[in-house]
Design a protein around this motif. Sequence first.
Motif, PDB file in Angstrom:
ATOM      1  N   TRP A   2       0.822  -1.206   0.000  1.00 33.00           N
ATOM      2  CA  TRP A   2       0.000   0.000   0.000  1.00 33.00           C
ATOM      3  C   TRP A   2       0.861   1.265   0.000  1.00 33.00           C
ATOM      4  CZ3 TRP A   2      -2.273   2.358   4.994  1.00 33.00           C
ATOM      5  CH2 TRP A   2      -3.063   3.471   4.672  1.00 33.00           C
ATOM      6  N   ARG A   3       1.961   1.232   0.758  1.00 31.81           N
ATOM      7  CA  ARG A   3       2.829   2.408   0.861  1.00 31.81           C
ATOM      8  C   ARG A   3       4.136   2.211   0.102  1.00 31.81           C
ATOM      9  NH1 ARG A   3       3.552   3.411   7.033  1.00 31.81           N
ATOM     10  NH2 ARG A   3       3.687   1.139   7.036  1.00 31.81           N
ATOM     11  N   PHE A   4       4.116   1.337  -0.881  1.00 33.38           N
ATOM     12  CA  PHE A   4       5.327   1.006  -1.634  1.00 33.38           C
ATOM     13  C   PHE A   4       5.632   2.118  -2.623  1.00 33.38           C
ATOM     14  CE2 PHE A   4       7.517  -1.752  -4.926  1.00 33.38           C
ATOM     15  CZ  PHE A   4       8.623  -2.050  -4.146  1.00 33.38           C
ATOM     16  N   THR A   5       6.611   2.965  -2.281  1.00 31.32           N
ATOM     17  CA  THR A   5       7.040   4.066  -3.141  1.00 31.32           C
ATOM     18  C   THR A   5       8.562   4.030  -3.224  1.00 31.32           C
ATOM     19  OG1 THR A   5       7.243   5.676  -1.331  1.00 31.32           O
ATOM     20  CG2 THR A   5       5.084   5.465  -2.390  1.00 31.32           C
ATOM     21  N   ASP A   6       9.108   4.893  -4.051  1.00 27.35           N
ATOM     22  CA  ASP A   6      10.567   4.887  -4.227  1.00 27.35           C
ATOM     23  C   ASP A   6      11.275   5.923  -3.368  1.00 27.35           C
ATOM     24  OD1 ASP A   6       9.789   7.178  -5.477  1.00 27.35           O
ATOM     25  OD2 ASP A   6      10.508   6.606  -7.478  1.00 27.35           O
ATOM     26  N   ASP A   7      10.581   6.478  -2.365  1.00 26.89           N
ATOM     27  CA  ASP A   7      11.199   7.517  -1.532  1.00 26.89           C
ATOM     28  C   ASP A   7      11.069   7.202  -0.041  1.00 26.89           C
ATOM     29  OD1 ASP A   7       8.498   7.839  -1.286  1.00 26.89           O
ATOM     30  OD2 ASP A   7       8.479   9.996  -1.695  1.00 26.89           O
ATOM     31  N   ASN A   8      11.332   5.935   0.311  1.00 26.04           N
ATOM     32  CA  ASN A   8      11.197   5.515   1.705  1.00 26.04           C
ATOM     33  C   ASN A   8      12.532   5.289   2.405  1.00 26.04           C
ATOM     34  OD1 ASN A   8       8.376   4.368   0.496  1.00 26.04           O
ATOM     35  ND2 ASN A   8       8.190   4.872   2.645  1.00 26.04           N
ATOM     36  N   GLY A   9      13.607   5.824   1.879  1.00 29.14           N
ATOM     37  CA  GLY A   9      14.895   5.700   2.545  1.00 29.14           C
ATOM     38  C   GLY A   9      15.663   4.445   2.206  1.00 29.14           C
ATOM     39  N   SER A  10      15.054   3.543   1.473  1.00 28.43           N
ATOM     40  CA  SER A  10      15.738   2.334   1.008  1.00 28.43           C
ATOM     41  C   SER A  10      15.189   2.015  -0.375  1.00 28.43           C
ATOM     42  CB  SER A  10      15.494   1.160   1.960  1.00 28.43           C
ATOM     43  OG  SER A  10      14.113   0.867   2.068  1.00 28.43           O
ATOM     44  N   SER A  11      15.947   1.274  -1.156  1.00 28.82           N
ATOM     45  CA  SER A  11      15.503   0.994  -2.512  1.00 28.82           C
ATOM     46  C   SER A  11      14.340   0.015  -2.494  1.00 28.82           C
ATOM     47  CB  SER A  11      16.654   0.412  -3.338  1.00 28.82           C
ATOM     48  OG  SER A  11      16.892  -0.946  -2.966  1.00 28.82           O
ATOM     49  N   PRO A  12      13.446   0.104  -3.472  1.00 28.89           N
ATOM     50  CA  PRO A  12      12.336  -0.854  -3.552  1.00 28.89           C
ATOM     51  C   PRO A  12      12.823  -2.295  -3.576  1.00 28.89           C
ATOM     52  CG  PRO A  12      11.943   0.990  -5.019  1.00 28.89           C
ATOM     53  CD  PRO A  12      13.327   1.151  -4.503  1.00 28.89           C
ATOM     54  N   GLN A  13      13.892  -2.559  -4.320  1.00 27.79           N
ATOM     55  CA  GLN A  13      14.399  -3.928  -4.398  1.00 27.79           C
ATOM     56  C   GLN A  13      14.917  -4.388  -3.045  1.00 27.79           C
ATOM     57  OE1 GLN A  13      16.952  -4.793  -7.727  1.00 27.79           O
ATOM     58  NE2 GLN A  13      17.854  -6.585  -6.736  1.00 27.79           N
ATOM     59  N   GLU A  14      15.535  -3.501  -2.284  1.00 28.17           N
ATOM     60  CA  GLU A  14      16.042  -3.859  -0.961  1.00 28.17           C
ATOM     61  C   GLU A  14      14.901  -4.293  -0.042  1.00 28.17           C
ATOM     62  OE1 GLU A  14      18.736  -1.869   2.658  1.00 28.17           O
ATOM     63  OE2 GLU A  14      18.141  -0.671   0.907  1.00 28.17           O
ATOM     64  N   ARG A  15      13.768  -3.613  -0.146  1.00 26.54           N
ATOM     65  CA  ARG A  15      12.625  -3.982   0.694  1.00 26.54           C
ATOM     66  C   ARG A  15      12.035  -5.331   0.277  1.00 26.54           C
ATOM     67  NH1 ARG A  15       9.520   1.192  -0.492  1.00 26.54           N
ATOM     68  NH2 ARG A  15      11.459   1.993  -1.378  1.00 26.54           N
ATOM     69  N   ILE A  16      11.959  -5.567  -1.033  1.00 22.37           N
ATOM     70  CA  ILE A  16      11.473  -6.865  -1.514  1.00 22.37           C
ATOM     71  C   ILE A  16      12.379  -7.986  -1.023  1.00 22.37           C
ATOM     72  CG2 ILE A  16      11.044  -8.274  -3.562  1.00 22.37           C
ATOM     73  CD1 ILE A  16       8.988  -6.077  -3.171  1.00 22.37           C
ATOM     74  N   GLU A  17      13.672  -7.791  -1.135  1.00 17.44           N
ATOM     75  CA  GLU A  17      14.619  -8.817  -0.720  1.00 17.44           C
ATOM     76  C   GLU A  17      14.608  -9.016   0.792  1.00 17.44           C
ATOM     77  OE1 GLU A  17      18.191  -7.400  -2.556  1.00 17.44           O
ATOM     78  OE2 GLU A  17      17.801  -8.488  -4.439  1.00 17.44           O
ATOM     79  N   ALA A  18      14.385  -7.946   1.558  1.00 15.96           N
ATOM     80  CA  ALA A  18      14.288  -8.083   3.016  1.00 15.96           C
ATOM     81  C   ALA A  18      13.097  -8.953   3.389  1.00 15.96           C
ATOM     82  CB  ALA A  18      14.168  -6.706   3.665  1.00 15.96           C
ATOM     83  N   ALA A  19      11.990  -8.773   2.671  1.00 16.54           N
ATOM     84  CA  ALA A  19      10.806  -9.593   2.941  1.00 16.54           C
ATOM     85  C   ALA A  19      11.075 -11.054   2.606  1.00 16.54           C
ATOM     86  CB  ALA A  19       9.623  -9.069   2.143  1.00 16.54           C
ATOM     87  N   LEU A  20      11.670 -11.301   1.446  1.00 20.95           N
ATOM     88  CA  LEU A  20      11.961 -12.676   1.042  1.00 20.95           C
ATOM     89  C   LEU A  20      12.930 -13.341   2.021  1.00 20.95           C
ATOM     90  CD1 LEU A  20      12.261 -12.156  -2.816  1.00 20.95           C
ATOM     91  CD2 LEU A  20      10.465 -13.437  -1.626  1.00 20.95           C
ATOM     92  N   ASP A  21      13.920 -12.583   2.484  1.00 22.92           N
ATOM     93  CA  ASP A  21      14.877 -13.122   3.446  1.00 22.92           C
ATOM     94  C   ASP A  21      14.195 -13.482   4.766  1.00 22.92           C
ATOM     95  OD1 ASP A  21      16.940 -12.847   1.645  1.00 22.92           O
ATOM     96  OD2 ASP A  21      17.698 -10.972   2.488  1.00 22.92           O
ATOM     97  N   ALA A  22      13.116 -12.770   5.097  1.00 21.76           N
ATOM     98  CA  ALA A  22      12.373 -13.050   6.332  1.00 21.76           C
ATOM     99  C   ALA A  22      11.387 -14.192   6.168  1.00 21.76           C
ATOM    100  CB  ALA A  22      11.629 -11.788   6.786  1.00 21.76           C
ATOM    101  N   GLY A  23      11.292 -14.742   4.944  1.00 25.30           N
ATOM    102  CA  GLY A  23      10.353 -15.829   4.693  1.00 25.30           C
ATOM    103  C   GLY A  23       9.008 -15.362   4.198  1.00 25.30           C
ATOM    104  N   GLU A 249      12.250  -8.262  10.929  1.00 18.58           N
ATOM    105  CA  GLU A 249      11.892  -8.771  12.252  1.00 18.58           C
ATOM    106  C   GLU A 249      10.611  -9.597  12.232  1.00 18.58           C
ATOM    107  OE1 GLU A 249      11.258  -5.627  15.048  1.00 18.58           O
ATOM    108  OE2 GLU A 249       9.208  -5.219  14.357  1.00 18.58           O
ATOM    109  N   ALA A 250       9.871  -9.537  11.127  1.00 18.87           N
ATOM    110  CA  ALA A 250       8.648 -10.335  11.035  1.00 18.87           C
ATOM    111  C   ALA A 250       8.939 -11.826  11.177  1.00 18.87           C
ATOM    112  CB  ALA A 250       7.942 -10.065   9.713  1.00 18.87           C
ATOM    113  N   ALA A 251      10.177 -12.229  10.844  1.00 15.17           N
ATOM    114  CA  ALA A 251      10.543 -13.637  10.990  1.00 15.17           C
ATOM    115  C   ALA A 251      10.476 -14.092  12.441  1.00 15.17           C
ATOM    116  CB  ALA A 251      11.946 -13.875  10.432  1.00 15.17           C
TER     117      ALA A 251
END
Length: 276
Positions: A2-23, A249-251
């Motif tokens: 919902w709040r996925f934008t390109d101005d959140n202090g981290s790259s969009p790809q970094e956030r996607i990969e963080a989620a995948l790394d958390a399972g 931390e969701a993991a």
Amino acid sequence: MWRFTDDNGSSPQERIEAALDAGITLFDTAAIYGFDGSDGFGGAETLLGTVFGEAPNLRDKIVLATKGGIEPGVPYDSSTDYLNTSLTASMQRLGVDHVELFQVHRPDVLTHPEELADTLQNMVESGKVGAVGVSNFTQAQISALQHYLDIPLATTQPEFSPLNLSPLQNGEFDQAMQNNMAILAWSPLGGGRIANAESTRERSVALRLDSAAKEFGVSRAVAAFSWIAAHPARPIPIIGSQTPARIAEAADIAKVGWTRQGWYEVLQAAMGEKLP
């Protein structure tokens, strides 16, 4: 997303990969996500499509869900023409030829459930959609739609948190268990009120969540996610954070084990009264 934008202090790809790394593999977006009241319709999907374009290997790791049926200014349209157009536009923005899940975002009371059922069924039969579901529908609306479907509704997406108990109390969870529907709980942190508790009720809930958080060494947010997931309907909390560390931390949800007493203490604090 919902709040996925390109101005959140981290790259969009970094956030996607963080989620995948958390399972986390389920990514929940919608045509309306990115709309700010005047423009940006489809913005979240377009940004995710850009990530897929830059890192195509990520697409195959994701269960991709999108929603349609909200038209700014209308506000809802679940007619066959509109939903088919919405799905096509979503896939174009995402740069994909199919999505694993398509949900009707809000109920359009001017569309007969039989028409909606035909639309959704044709989406699945076309191969563009793996499964279908609904978001913010009442139990009666879910039942009416399922009556006309030859395929099962896979999901229902209500708002649910320790501060919004509606689907637990109005029978939606029971209906989901009866029909084997997955529950996608949006706003699992009560729109930020669990993290920033102010009212007496909010502080009471936070106190009990903090007790579990301290016992298991997790954050209050993770305690809330785990409380939601502990219900036998197995609700899936839709995490909206755009901070990689918070996503990661969701993991920790697996670290928390609720006793019946502890779980009911949160519920009673949320209700503001003792159970009989």
